[in-house]
Enzyme design. Structure first.
Site, PDB file in Angstrom:
ATOM      1  N   ASP A  44       0.821  -1.210   0.000  1.00 21.88           N
ATOM      2  CA  ASP A  44       0.000   0.000   0.000  1.00 21.88           C
ATOM      3  C   ASP A  44       0.856   1.262   0.000  1.00 21.88           C
ATOM      4  O   ASP A  44       0.450   2.296  -0.522  1.00 21.88           O
ATOM      5  CB  ASP A  44      -0.927  -0.002   1.218  1.00 21.88           C
ATOM      6  CG  ASP A  44      -2.008  -1.071   1.116  1.00 21.88           C
ATOM      7  OD1 ASP A  44      -2.435  -1.365  -0.017  1.00 21.88           O
ATOM      8  OD2 ASP A  44      -2.417  -1.602   2.160  1.00 21.88           O
ATOM      9  N   GLY A  45       2.065   1.185   0.575  1.00 21.16           N
ATOM     10  CA  GLY A  45       2.955   2.333   0.574  1.00 21.16           C
ATOM     11  C   GLY A  45       3.382   2.725  -0.829  1.00 21.16           C
ATOM     12  O   GLY A  45       3.422   3.911  -1.175  1.00 21.16           O
ATOM     13  N   ASN A 116      -4.602   9.372   1.954  1.00 21.61           N
ATOM     14  CA  ASN A 116      -5.012   8.611   3.137  1.00 21.61           C
ATOM     15  C   ASN A 116      -5.615   9.500   4.221  1.00 21.61           C
ATOM     16  O   ASN A 116      -6.751   9.308   4.623  1.00 21.61           O
ATOM     17  CB  ASN A 116      -3.818   7.852   3.723  1.00 21.61           C
ATOM     18  CG  ASN A 116      -3.606   6.511   3.063  1.00 21.61           C
ATOM     19  OD1 ASN A 116      -4.357   6.125   2.170  1.00 21.61           O
ATOM     20  ND2 ASN A 116      -2.588   5.803   3.483  1.00 21.61           N
ATOM     21  N   ASP A 146      -3.089  14.445  21.874  1.00 20.95           N
ATOM     22  CA  ASP A 146      -1.811  14.310  21.170  1.00 20.95           C
ATOM     23  C   ASP A 146      -1.960  14.735  19.720  1.00 20.95           C
ATOM     24  O   ASP A 146      -0.981  15.082  19.063  1.00 20.95           O
ATOM     25  CB  ASP A 146      -1.311  12.868  21.223  1.00 20.95           C
ATOM     26  CG  ASP A 146      -0.661  12.522  22.551  1.00 20.95           C
ATOM     27  OD1 ASP A 146      -0.513  13.426  23.396  1.00 20.95           O
ATOM     28  OD2 ASP A 146      -0.309  11.345  22.745  1.00 20.95           O
ATOM     29  N   ALA A 154     -10.309   5.338   1.713  1.00 18.72           N
ATOM     30  CA  ALA A 154      -9.122   4.579   1.315  1.00 18.72           C
ATOM     31  C   ALA A 154      -8.072   4.564   2.419  1.00 18.72           C
ATOM     32  O   ALA A 154      -7.306   3.607   2.543  1.00 18.72           O
ATOM     33  CB  ALA A 154      -8.525   5.174   0.038  1.00 18.72           C
ATOM     34  N   THR A 157      -8.159   2.414   6.882  1.00 17.62           N
ATOM     35  CA  THR A 157      -7.552   1.208   7.449  1.00 17.62           C
ATOM     36  C   THR A 157      -6.080   1.419   7.788  1.00 17.62           C
ATOM     37  O   THR A 157      -5.396   0.466   8.166  1.00 17.62           O
ATOM     38  CB  THR A 157      -7.673   0.024   6.464  1.00 17.62           C
ATOM     39  OG1 THR A 157      -7.063   0.391   5.212  1.00 17.62           O
ATOM     40  CG2 THR A 157      -9.127  -0.336   6.233  1.00 17.62           C
ATOM     41  N   ALA A 158      -5.583   2.644   7.663  1.00 17.69           N
ATOM     42  CA  ALA A 158      -4.175   2.930   7.942  1.00 17.69           C
ATOM     43  C   ALA A 158      -4.030   3.571   9.326  1.00 17.69           C
ATOM     44  O   ALA A 158      -4.434   2.981  10.329  1.00 17.69           O
ATOM     45  CB  ALA A 158      -3.607   3.810   6.825  1.00 17.69           C
ATOM     46  N   ASN A 160      -5.639   5.890  10.745  1.00 16.56           N
ATOM     47  CA  ASN A 160      -6.941   6.055  11.380  1.00 16.56           C
ATOM     48  C   ASN A 160      -7.337   4.824  12.186  1.00 16.56           C
ATOM     49  O   ASN A 160      -7.819   4.939  13.316  1.00 16.56           O
ATOM     50  CB  ASN A 160      -7.987   6.342  10.298  1.00 16.56           C
ATOM     51  CG  ASN A 160      -9.400   6.370  10.838  1.00 16.56           C
ATOM     52  OD1 ASN A 160      -9.789   7.269  11.564  1.00 16.56           O
ATOM     53  ND2 ASN A 160     -10.182   5.362  10.468  1.00 16.56           N
ATOM     54  N   SER A 162      -5.323   2.549  13.421  1.00 16.66           N
ATOM     55  CA  SER A 162      -4.406   2.431  14.552  1.00 16.66           C
ATOM     56  C   SER A 162      -4.802   3.351  15.702  1.00 16.66           C
ATOM     57  O   SER A 162      -4.523   3.061  16.865  1.00 16.66           O
ATOM     58  CB  SER A 162      -2.979   2.757  14.112  1.00 16.66           C
ATOM     59  OG  SER A 162      -2.527   1.839  13.142  1.00 16.66           O
TER      60      SER A 162
END
Length: 257
Positions: A44-45, A116, A146, A154, A157-158, A160, A162
Protein backbone atom coordinates in the site's frame (compact mmCIF):
# COMPACT_ATOMS: atom_id res chain seq x y z
CA UNK A 1 -0.78 -5.10 -23.25
CA UNK A 2 0.60 -3.58 -26.43
CA UNK A 3 -2.74 -1.86 -27.16
CA UNK A 4 -2.20 0.47 -24.19
CA UNK A 5 0.88 2.33 -23.03
CA UNK A 6 1.68 1.02 -19.55
CA UNK A 7 4.36 1.87 -17.02
CA UNK A 8 5.76 -0.72 -14.61
CA UNK A 9 6.73 0.48 -11.14
CA UNK A 10 7.94 -1.49 -8.14
CA UNK A 11 9.17 -1.01 -4.61
CA UNK A 12 12.81 -1.86 -3.85
CA UNK A 13 12.11 -5.00 -1.82
CA UNK A 14 13.65 -8.23 -3.07
CA UNK A 15 10.23 -9.76 -3.81
CA UNK A 16 9.06 -6.75 -5.79
CA UNK A 17 12.30 -6.52 -7.78
CA UNK A 18 12.07 -10.20 -8.72
CA UNK A 19 8.43 -9.74 -9.75
CA UNK A 20 9.38 -6.78 -11.90
CA UNK A 21 12.01 -8.86 -13.68
CA UNK A 22 9.40 -11.54 -14.37
CA UNK A 23 7.09 -9.00 -16.02
CA UNK A 24 9.58 -6.85 -17.90
CA UNK A 25 9.53 -9.04 -21.00
CA UNK A 26 5.77 -9.38 -21.48
CA UNK A 27 5.29 -5.99 -23.18
CA UNK A 28 7.03 -2.76 -24.10
CA UNK A 29 6.73 -0.74 -20.91
CA UNK A 30 6.94 3.05 -21.14
CA UNK A 31 8.09 5.76 -18.68
CA UNK A 32 5.48 7.04 -16.24
CA UNK A 33 5.16 10.38 -18.04
CA UNK A 34 4.08 8.56 -21.23
CA UNK A 35 1.79 6.01 -19.60
CA UNK A 36 -1.96 5.55 -19.97
CA UNK A 37 -1.90 2.94 -17.19
CA UNK A 38 0.41 2.06 -14.30
CA UNK A 39 1.09 -1.44 -12.97
CA UNK A 40 2.51 -1.11 -9.45
CA UNK A 41 4.27 -3.95 -7.64
CA UNK A 42 4.61 -3.62 -3.89
CA UNK A 43 2.41 -2.76 -0.93
CA UNK A 44 0.00 0.00 0.00
CA UNK A 45 2.95 2.33 0.57
CA UNK A 46 4.05 2.02 -3.04
CA UNK A 47 0.49 2.59 -4.20
CA UNK A 48 0.33 5.80 -2.17
CA UNK A 49 3.69 6.90 -3.58
CA UNK A 50 2.53 6.19 -7.14
CA UNK A 51 -0.69 8.17 -6.75
CA UNK A 52 1.20 11.14 -5.30
CA UNK A 53 3.69 11.03 -8.18
CA UNK A 54 0.81 11.40 -10.61
CA UNK A 55 -0.73 14.24 -8.59
CA UNK A 56 2.62 16.06 -8.60
CA UNK A 57 2.89 15.71 -12.39
CA UNK A 58 -0.78 16.44 -13.02
CA UNK A 59 -0.87 13.31 -15.18
CA UNK A 60 -3.44 11.02 -13.63
CA UNK A 61 -3.98 7.54 -15.10
CA UNK A 62 -5.50 4.32 -13.68
CA UNK A 63 -3.35 2.20 -11.36
CA UNK A 64 -3.45 -1.60 -11.18
CA UNK A 65 -1.56 -2.75 -8.11
CA UNK A 66 -0.29 -6.24 -7.28
CA UNK A 67 0.64 -7.07 -3.73
CA UNK A 68 4.26 -7.80 -2.90
CA UNK A 69 4.19 -5.95 0.41
CA UNK A 70 3.14 -6.70 3.96
CA UNK A 71 -0.55 -5.83 3.91
CA UNK A 72 -1.51 -4.75 0.40
CA UNK A 73 -5.05 -3.89 1.40
CA UNK A 74 -5.64 -1.99 -1.85
CA UNK A 75 -3.63 -4.35 -4.07
CA UNK A 76 -4.58 -7.32 -6.23
CA UNK A 77 -2.97 -10.75 -5.94
CA UNK A 78 0.35 -11.03 -7.74
CA UNK A 79 0.32 -13.38 -10.74
CA UNK A 80 2.40 -13.21 -13.90
CA UNK A 81 -0.08 -14.94 -16.18
CA UNK A 82 -2.96 -13.21 -17.93
CA UNK A 83 -2.03 -9.70 -16.86
CA UNK A 84 -3.41 -8.03 -20.01
CA UNK A 85 -6.83 -9.67 -19.64
CA UNK A 86 -6.91 -8.94 -15.90
CA UNK A 87 -6.33 -5.27 -16.56
CA UNK A 88 -8.99 -5.18 -19.32
CA UNK A 89 -11.59 -6.82 -17.07
CA UNK A 90 -10.72 -4.90 -13.91
CA UNK A 91 -13.33 -2.93 -12.01
CA UNK A 92 -12.70 0.78 -11.60
CA UNK A 93 -12.84 2.59 -8.30
CA UNK A 94 -12.55 6.37 -8.24
CA UNK A 95 -11.39 8.29 -5.19
CA UNK A 96 -10.92 11.97 -4.46
CA UNK A 97 -7.94 13.15 -2.40
CA UNK A 98 -8.16 15.55 0.50
CA UNK A 99 -6.91 19.12 0.20
CA UNK A 100 -4.95 20.42 3.18
CA UNK A 101 -4.76 24.21 3.41
CA UNK A 102 -2.43 25.15 6.27
CA UNK A 103 -1.13 28.44 7.63
CA UNK A 104 1.78 28.59 10.06
CA UNK A 105 2.41 30.86 13.02
CA UNK A 106 4.96 32.77 10.92
CA UNK A 107 2.44 33.30 8.11
CA UNK A 108 3.59 30.66 5.62
CA UNK A 109 0.81 29.10 3.53
CA UNK A 110 0.94 25.57 2.08
CA UNK A 111 -1.63 23.55 0.15
CA UNK A 112 -1.00 19.82 -0.22
CA UNK A 113 -3.08 16.81 -1.30
CA UNK A 114 -3.60 13.75 0.93
CA UNK A 115 -4.93 10.40 -0.22
CA UNK A 116 -5.01 8.61 3.14
CA UNK A 117 -5.28 11.27 5.82
CA UNK A 118 -4.38 14.68 7.17
CA UNK A 119 -2.96 14.45 10.70
CA UNK A 120 -2.30 17.12 13.29
CA UNK A 121 0.33 16.09 15.85
CA UNK A 122 1.80 17.78 18.92
CA UNK A 123 5.48 18.64 18.53
CA UNK A 124 6.57 18.72 22.18
CA UNK A 125 5.68 17.28 25.58
CA UNK A 126 2.83 19.79 25.78
CA UNK A 127 -0.52 18.43 24.65
CA UNK A 128 -2.18 20.20 21.75
CA UNK A 129 -5.29 22.30 22.28
CA UNK A 130 -7.41 22.52 19.15
CA UNK A 131 -10.72 24.11 18.26
CA UNK A 132 -12.69 22.17 15.63
CA UNK A 133 -15.08 23.83 13.22
CA UNK A 134 -17.25 22.02 10.68
CA UNK A 135 -18.54 24.06 7.75
CA UNK A 136 -17.81 27.25 9.64
CA UNK A 137 -19.55 26.24 12.86
CA UNK A 138 -17.60 25.46 16.03
CA UNK A 139 -18.38 21.88 17.03
CA UNK A 140 -15.70 21.48 19.69
CA UNK A 141 -14.33 24.57 21.38
CA UNK A 142 -11.30 22.76 22.85
CA UNK A 143 -9.88 19.30 22.21
CA UNK A 144 -6.85 18.54 24.38
CA UNK A 145 -4.96 15.69 22.76
CA UNK A 146 -1.81 14.31 21.17
CA UNK A 147 -3.43 15.04 17.82
CA UNK A 148 -6.39 14.55 15.52
CA UNK A 149 -6.77 13.30 11.96
CA UNK A 150 -9.15 13.30 9.01
CA UNK A 151 -9.16 10.07 6.98
CA UNK A 152 -10.65 9.14 3.62
CA UNK A 153 -12.30 5.75 3.09
CA UNK A 154 -9.12 4.58 1.32
CA UNK A 155 -7.04 5.68 4.30
CA UNK A 156 -9.39 4.55 7.04
CA UNK A 157 -7.55 1.21 7.45
CA UNK A 158 -4.18 2.93 7.94
CA UNK A 159 -3.26 5.45 10.69
CA UNK A 160 -6.94 6.06 11.38
CA UNK A 161 -7.49 2.40 12.33
CA UNK A 162 -4.41 2.43 14.55
CA UNK A 163 -5.92 5.42 16.37
CA UNK A 164 -9.12 3.39 16.95
CA UNK A 165 -10.99 5.21 14.20
CA UNK A 166 -13.77 3.56 12.16
CA UNK A 167 -13.19 1.63 8.94
CA UNK A 168 -15.12 3.25 6.08
CA UNK A 169 -16.41 1.34 3.04
CA UNK A 170 -14.76 2.70 -0.09
CA UNK A 171 -18.14 3.53 -1.60
CA UNK A 172 -19.18 5.66 1.39
CA UNK A 173 -19.30 9.43 0.99
CA UNK A 174 -17.83 9.90 4.46
CA UNK A 175 -14.74 11.15 6.22
CA UNK A 176 -13.51 9.92 9.60
CA UNK A 177 -12.59 12.60 12.14
CA UNK A 178 -10.54 10.73 14.76
CA UNK A 179 -8.75 12.03 17.88
CA UNK A 180 -5.30 10.73 18.79
CA UNK A 181 -4.96 10.05 22.53
CA UNK A 182 -7.63 12.55 23.62
CA UNK A 183 -7.23 13.89 27.16
CA UNK A 184 -10.24 16.21 27.27
CA UNK A 185 -12.96 15.31 26.45
CA UNK A 186 -11.56 11.90 27.36
CA UNK A 187 -14.46 9.83 26.05
CA UNK A 188 -14.79 11.54 22.67
CA UNK A 189 -14.18 8.94 19.95
CA UNK A 190 -14.49 11.20 16.91
CA UNK A 191 -17.14 11.70 14.26
CA UNK A 192 -18.27 10.59 10.81
CA UNK A 193 -18.78 13.49 8.45
CA UNK A 194 -20.14 13.90 4.92
CA UNK A 195 -17.31 13.93 2.38
CA UNK A 196 -18.25 17.45 1.26
CA UNK A 197 -17.60 18.89 4.73
CA UNK A 198 -14.97 21.54 5.33
CA UNK A 199 -13.12 20.75 8.54
CA UNK A 200 -11.12 23.54 10.15
CA UNK A 201 -8.67 23.20 13.01
CA UNK A 202 -7.61 26.29 14.96
CA UNK A 203 -4.62 25.81 17.27
CA UNK A 204 -5.14 27.27 20.73
CA UNK A 205 -1.96 28.53 22.43
CA UNK A 206 -0.10 27.69 19.21
CA UNK A 207 3.18 29.21 20.40
CA UNK A 208 3.21 27.34 23.70
CA UNK A 209 1.74 24.11 22.31
CA UNK A 210 3.21 23.74 18.79
CA UNK A 211 1.46 21.43 16.33
CA UNK A 212 2.57 20.00 12.99
CA UNK A 213 0.23 19.09 10.11
CA UNK A 214 0.96 16.07 7.93
CA UNK A 215 -0.66 15.37 4.55
CA UNK A 216 0.11 11.66 4.14
CA UNK A 217 3.92 11.91 4.37
CA UNK A 218 4.53 15.66 3.92
CA UNK A 219 4.82 17.72 7.09
CA UNK A 220 4.57 21.42 7.89
CA UNK A 221 5.45 22.47 11.42
CA UNK A 222 4.12 25.15 13.76
CA UNK A 223 0.70 25.50 12.18
CA UNK A 224 -1.86 28.01 13.40
CA UNK A 225 -4.84 27.03 11.26
CA UNK A 226 -5.57 24.05 9.01
CA UNK A 227 -8.53 23.50 6.68
CA UNK A 228 -9.29 20.07 5.23
CA UNK A 229 -11.75 19.37 2.44
CA UNK A 230 -12.32 16.84 -0.33
CA UNK A 231 -10.92 17.92 -3.68
CA UNK A 232 -13.79 17.00 -5.99
CA UNK A 233 -11.89 18.40 -8.99
CA UNK A 234 -9.32 15.59 -8.81
CA UNK A 235 -10.22 11.91 -9.29
CA UNK A 236 -7.82 8.99 -8.96
CA UNK A 237 -8.68 5.56 -10.38
CA UNK A 238 -7.73 2.21 -8.87
CA UNK A 239 -8.29 -1.05 -10.76
CA UNK A 240 -9.37 -4.28 -9.04
CA UNK A 241 -9.86 -7.82 -10.30
CA UNK A 242 -13.60 -8.66 -10.58
CA UNK A 243 -13.20 -11.42 -7.97
CA UNK A 244 -11.34 -9.13 -5.58
CA UNK A 245 -13.98 -8.64 -2.90
CA UNK A 246 -12.68 -5.40 -1.45
CA UNK A 247 -15.95 -4.63 0.30
CA UNK A 248 -15.81 -8.04 1.97
CA UNK A 249 -12.26 -7.36 3.12
CA UNK A 250 -13.37 -4.08 4.65
CA UNK A 251 -16.24 -5.79 6.48
CA UNK A 252 -13.98 -8.61 7.72
CA UNK A 253 -11.34 -6.14 8.92
CA UNK A 254 -13.91 -4.77 11.36
CA UNK A 255 -14.20 -8.19 13.05
CA UNK A 256 -10.48 -8.75 13.53
CA UNK A 257 -9.29 -9.00 17.11
Amino acid sequence: MSEIKAALLSSDTAAAVEARKALEGITDWVPLEEAELVVALGGDGLLLQTLHAMLDRRQIVPVYGMNLGTVGFLMNEFRTEGLASRVREAKKFRLHPLRMDARTISGDHVVWPAINEVSLLRETRQTAKIEIRIDGKTRMSELTCDGVLVATPAGSTAYNLSANGPILPLSSDLLALTPISPFRPRRWRGALLPSNSEIEFHMLEAGKRPVSAVADQKEVRDVANVKVSTDEKVALTLLFDPEYALDDRIVMEQFQA
